[in-house]
Design an enzyme around this catalytic site. Structure first.
Site, mmCIF file in Angstrom:
data_model
loop_
_atom_site.group_PDB
_atom_site.id
_atom_site.type_symbol
_atom_site.label_atom_id
_atom_site.label_comp_id
_atom_site.label_asym_id
_atom_site.label_seq_id
_atom_site.Cartn_x
_atom_site.Cartn_y
_atom_site.Cartn_z
ATOM 1 N N PRO A 19 -7.993 15.862 -0.256
ATOM 2 C CA PRO A 19 -7.543 17.232 -0.523
ATOM 3 C C PRO A 19 -6.034 17.320 -0.320
ATOM 4 O O PRO A 19 -5.523 16.967 0.739
ATOM 5 C CB PRO A 19 -8.301 18.062 0.521
ATOM 6 C CG PRO A 19 -8.589 17.101 1.631
ATOM 7 C CD PRO A 19 -8.724 15.744 1.007
ATOM 8 N N GLN A 73 -12.699 22.475 1.796
ATOM 9 C CA GLN A 73 -12.033 22.129 3.053
ATOM 10 C C GLN A 73 -11.363 23.357 3.665
ATOM 11 O O GLN A 73 -10.617 24.069 2.999
ATOM 12 C CB GLN A 73 -10.996 21.025 2.873
ATOM 13 C CG GLN A 73 -10.513 20.516 4.236
ATOM 14 C CD GLN A 73 -9.373 19.527 4.155
ATOM 15 O OE1 GLN A 73 -8.264 19.894 3.812
ATOM 16 N NE2 GLN A 73 -9.647 18.265 4.494
ATOM 17 N N CYS A 103 -3.830 17.885 8.934
ATOM 18 C CA CYS A 103 -2.596 18.298 8.279
ATOM 19 C C CYS A 103 -1.450 18.332 9.282
ATOM 20 O O CYS A 103 -1.521 19.021 10.301
ATOM 21 C CB CYS A 103 -2.743 19.666 7.630
ATOM 22 S SG CYS A 103 -1.241 20.193 6.769
ATOM 23 N N ASN A 205 -8.361 6.368 5.293
ATOM 24 C CA ASN A 205 -7.360 7.006 4.440
ATOM 25 C C ASN A 205 -5.975 6.555 4.893
ATOM 26 O O ASN A 205 -5.729 6.405 6.082
ATOM 27 C CB ASN A 205 -7.507 8.527 4.542
ATOM 28 C CG ASN A 205 -6.445 9.294 3.772
ATOM 29 O OD1 ASN A 205 -5.871 10.237 4.305
ATOM 30 N ND2 ASN A 205 -6.170 8.904 2.544
ATOM 31 N N ASP A 207 -2.356 4.780 2.646
ATOM 32 C CA ASP A 207 -1.762 3.604 2.000
ATOM 33 C C ASP A 207 -2.688 2.883 1.030
ATOM 34 O O ASP A 207 -2.452 1.715 0.706
ATOM 35 C CB ASP A 207 -1.255 2.592 3.045
ATOM 36 C CG ASP A 207 -0.108 3.140 3.879
ATOM 37 O OD1 ASP A 207 0.437 4.192 3.506
ATOM 38 O OD2 ASP A 207 0.232 2.519 4.904
ATOM 39 N N GLY A 229 -5.166 9.422 -1.917
ATOM 40 C CA GLY A 229 -4.409 10.668 -2.012
ATOM 41 C C GLY A 229 -3.272 10.565 -2.994
ATOM 42 O O GLY A 229 -3.452 10.627 -4.211
#
Length: 331
Positions: A19, A73, A103, A205, A207, A229
């Protein structure tokens, strides 16, 4: 198969679309789904915005059947408000609810939401439990290694959140203090996956930018799947490329110029359809540089696309690009 609750069965080593604020809206999700994304999420939605019935937050609840499985989310700083918003979000018809504890941006973390909860694990646990209580859907979590180098507490977080009912956990291999700088460290993600107490799927998650790296991390760290992402922005083909490489050990040829134009136009069409011509055209402008990165004369084409004010003008420029036989550097 990877199971997230009774009604969500994902293939072995599923690929998740991260997201991303101002990126992973329905038009963007459509092109990623067309290229093999197995599980996707909405942009993160403010719980306070939903409670106030803010138009932007409500619009982000839009989910479509072609996206399934799809998760909504949420992020917020108040336990009860997050619970109420889980109930509101459930009514929008997603397949799961995801909580953002990762975040790092100041506007979120300094309000006590997102990665800020990594500094208050009891509150994080209480908030997660409240969300689980307020929905019949599976609840998943995305978080980071910790707040900073001295507080990498994600192993404790994984156990405690599993204990209150989450169905899967995605871990970004950086701390909040790192933001998106430096290399992601997946060693703690592997430790969670190897913890005998952990029985839920663990996704990694950070790289995942090439098919080779996805397979390397799969083999090295043993995760159940990976989340992609920033590497998917303007390059949704990364999902099909990873799937092909994991299955065969060979690399697919990169998309041709015609494929790039066709995918960009699909994205544009969905943007205009969902947002209307004015907003759809305006917000699509941030994507052109990514779709045509490496194209001979890309800057001039991008300038014209950004200046175009009607769908017809955009279509004509894209047709010119397709006819131009411009060279894709490195293709």
């Amino acid at each position: 198969m990877v199971n997230i609750g009774p009604n969500i069965q994902l293939p072995d080593f599923p690929l998740l679309l991260a997201p991303m604020e101002d990126v992973s809206d329905p038009p963007f999700r459509a092109v990623c789904k067309a290229n093999g994304a197995d599980l996707m999420y909405t942009e993160f939605i403010s719980s306070e915005g939903l409670i106030r019935a803010a138009a932007k937050s409500r619009k982000k609840l839009d989910v479509f059947d072609y996206e399934r499985p799809i998760g909504i989310q949420l992020f917020g700083s108040d336990v009860e408000t997050m619970g109420e918003c889980a109930a509101i979000s459930t009514e929008a018809g997603p397949d799961l609810i995801d909580i953002n504890y990762g975040c790092p941006v100041k506007q979120v973390a300094c309000r006590g939401a997102g990665a800020a909860l990594l500094q208050d694990i009891p509150k994080m646990v209480a908030m997660t439990a409240a969300v689980v209580r307020h929905t019949h859907l599976p609840v998943t979590v995305k978080t980071r290694l910790g707040w900073d180098e001295g507080t990498k507490n994600v192993e404790e977080v994984a156990e405690r959140l599993q204990d209150v009912g989450i169905a899967a956990l995605t871990v970004h291999g950086r701390t909040r203090a790192q933001l998106y700088k430096g290399d992601a460290d997946w060693r703690l993600i592997a430790s969670i996956k190897n913890n005998p107490r952990i029985h839920i799927p663990i996704f990694g998650n950070g790289d995942i930018t090439t098919p080779e790296k996805a397979l390397e991390y799969k083999n090295r760290y043993g995760v159940d799947g990976v989340m992609v992402g920033r590497a998917s922005i303007g390059y949704p083909w990364i999902f099909r490329e990873i799937k092909h490489y994991v299955a065969t050990g060979t690399l697919l040829a990169p998309p041709t110029l015609e494929e790039r134009v066709a995918m960009c136009q699909m994205h544009f069409d969905r943007s205009v359809e969902w947002k209307g011509p004015r907003v759809g055209i305006f917000e699509m402008r941030r994507h052109y540089a990514h779709y045509f990165r490496g194209l001979e004369g890309a800057k001039a084409w991008r300038t014209r696309l950004v200046e175009a004010e009607t769908p017809e003008a955009v279509y004509e420029i894209m047709a010119e690009i397709a006819r131009s036989e411009a060279v894709l550097v490195g293709a």
